[in-house]
Design a protein around this motif. Structure first.
Motif, PDB file in Angstrom:
ATOM      1  N   ILE A 197       3.921 -39.570  -8.949  1.00 30.05           N
ATOM      2  CA  ILE A 197       3.677 -38.932  -7.345  1.00 30.05           C
ATOM      3  C   ILE A 197       4.804 -38.136  -8.386  1.00 30.05           C
ATOM      4  CG2 ILE A 197       4.560 -38.844  -5.374  1.00 30.05           C
ATOM      5  CD1 ILE A 197       3.981 -42.355  -5.206  1.00 30.05           C
ATOM      6  N   GLU A 198       5.134 -37.715  -8.807  1.00 29.78           N
ATOM      7  CA  GLU A 198       5.640 -36.719  -8.887  1.00 29.78           C
ATOM      8  C   GLU A 198       5.655 -35.295  -9.381  1.00 29.78           C
ATOM      9  OE1 GLU A 198      10.208 -37.840 -10.086  1.00 29.78           O
ATOM     10  OE2 GLU A 198      10.981 -38.675  -8.113  1.00 29.78           O
ATOM     11  N   GLU A 199       4.769 -35.832 -10.484  1.00 31.37           N
ATOM     12  CA  GLU A 199       4.315 -35.810 -11.243  1.00 31.37           C
ATOM     13  C   GLU A 199       2.776 -34.199 -10.741  1.00 31.37           C
ATOM     14  OE1 GLU A 199       3.105 -37.931 -14.953  1.00 31.37           O
ATOM     15  OE2 GLU A 199       4.650 -38.109 -15.266  1.00 31.37           O
ATOM     16  N   GLY A 200       2.500 -35.030  -8.794  1.00 35.35           N
ATOM     17  CA  GLY A 200       1.431 -34.707  -8.992  1.00 35.35           C
ATOM     18  C   GLY A 200       0.092 -34.936  -9.192  1.00 35.35           C
ATOM     19  N   LYS A 201      -0.287 -35.928  -9.772  1.00 42.39           N
ATOM     20  CA  LYS A 201      -1.283 -37.008 -10.727  1.00 42.39           C
ATOM     21  C   LYS A 201      -1.521 -38.023  -9.831  1.00 42.39           C
ATOM     22  CE  LYS A 201      -0.019 -35.399 -15.299  1.00 42.39           C
ATOM     23  NZ  LYS A 201      -0.162 -36.150 -16.326  1.00 42.39           N
ATOM     24  N   PHE A 202      -1.193 -38.197  -8.422  1.00 38.25           N
ATOM     25  CA  PHE A 202      -1.424 -39.028  -8.035  1.00 38.25           C
ATOM     26  C   PHE A 202      -1.433 -38.842  -6.342  1.00 38.25           C
ATOM     27  CE2 PHE A 202      -0.345 -43.230  -5.689  1.00 38.25           C
ATOM     28  CZ  PHE A 202      -1.774 -44.051  -5.881  1.00 38.25           C
ATOM     29  N   GLY A 226      -0.193 -41.411  -0.075  1.00 34.01           N
ATOM     30  CA  GLY A 226      -0.395 -41.700   1.068  1.00 34.01           C
ATOM     31  C   GLY A 226       0.594 -41.620   1.847  1.00 34.01           C
ATOM     32  N   ILE A 227       0.412 -41.693   3.502  1.00 30.57           N
ATOM     33  CA  ILE A 227       1.620 -41.304   4.642  1.00 30.57           C
ATOM     34  C   ILE A 227       2.848 -42.893   4.197  1.00 30.57           C
ATOM     35  CG2 ILE A 227       0.145 -41.930   6.453  1.00 30.57           C
ATOM     36  CD1 ILE A 227       2.837 -39.476   6.234  1.00 30.57           C
ATOM     37  N   ASP A 228       2.142 -43.440   4.222  1.00 34.28           N
ATOM     38  CA  ASP A 228       2.833 -45.528   4.336  1.00 34.28           C
ATOM     39  C   ASP A 228       3.877 -45.249   2.843  1.00 34.28           C
ATOM     40  OD1 ASP A 228       0.546 -44.916   2.246  1.00 34.28           O
ATOM     41  OD2 ASP A 228       0.856 -47.759   2.869  1.00 34.28           O
ATOM     42  N   ILE A 229       3.779 -44.995   1.732  1.00 30.77           N
ATOM     43  CA  ILE A 229       4.360 -44.554   0.661  1.00 30.77           C
ATOM     44  C   ILE A 229       5.167 -43.046   0.771  1.00 30.77           C
ATOM     45  CG2 ILE A 229       4.508 -43.839  -1.541  1.00 30.77           C
ATOM     46  CD1 ILE A 229       3.656 -47.048  -0.991  1.00 30.77           C
ATOM     47  N   ILE A 238       4.498 -31.800  -3.174  1.00 35.67           N
ATOM     48  CA  ILE A 238       5.443 -32.481  -3.666  1.00 35.67           C
ATOM     49  C   ILE A 238       5.722 -33.465  -3.885  1.00 35.67           C
ATOM     50  CG2 ILE A 238       4.919 -34.671  -1.421  1.00 35.67           C
ATOM     51  CD1 ILE A 238       2.227 -32.897  -0.322  1.00 35.67           C
ATOM     52  N   GLY A 239       5.031 -33.604  -4.912  1.00 35.73           N
ATOM     53  CA  GLY A 239       6.031 -34.534  -6.125  1.00 35.73           C
ATOM     54  C   GLY A 239       7.050 -33.631  -6.136  1.00 35.73           C
ATOM     55  N   HIS A 240       6.966 -32.277  -6.768  1.00 40.20           N
ATOM     56  CA  HIS A 240       8.059 -31.480  -7.286  1.00 40.20           C
ATOM     57  C   HIS A 240       9.512 -31.668  -6.298  1.00 40.20           C
ATOM     58  CE1 HIS A 240       6.327 -28.991 -10.220  1.00 40.20           C
ATOM     59  NE2 HIS A 240       5.997 -30.330 -10.367  1.00 40.20           N
ATOM     60  N   LYS A 241       9.160 -31.260  -4.454  1.00 38.26           N
ATOM     61  CA  LYS A 241      10.492 -31.500  -3.983  1.00 38.26           C
ATOM     62  C   LYS A 241      10.484 -33.200  -3.586  1.00 38.26           C
ATOM     63  CE  LYS A 241      12.242 -29.721  -0.166  1.00 38.26           C
ATOM     64  NZ  LYS A 241      13.000 -28.810  -0.299  1.00 38.26           N
TER      65      LYS A 241
END
Length: 74
Positions: free
Chosen positions: A46-51, A54-57, A14-17
């Motif tokens: 988030i982009e690094e996939g470390k977090f 949630g759907i809201d963000i 997700i983060g990479h996308k």
């Protein structure tokens, strides 16, 4: 495969996308973070996939990037 490994792979995907779409559109991470109302360091995680996002963000990110939330699966 353990469930936590699956979740980690999904977060990274997700983060990479998100990063890929953001970069194609020429946005900086700080601009997206400001637009969705979070700190840049949190957005970078988030982009690094470390977090876990949630759907809201996630929906706010999609809105700023001008795409549907299903961009993850494309």
């Amino acid at each position: 495969m353990k469930m936590d490994m699956i979740v980690n792979k999904d977060r990274i995907k997700i983060g990479h996308k998100i990063r890929s779409i953001r970069e194609k559109q020429g946005y900086s991470a700080s601009r997206i973070a400001e637009a969705i109302g979070i700190r840049e360091s949190s957005y970078n995680r988030i982009e690094e996939g470390k977090f876990s996002v949630g759907i809201d963000i996630l929906s706010r990110i999609a809105e700023v990037l001008g795409c549907e939330i299903d961009f993850i699966e494309r």
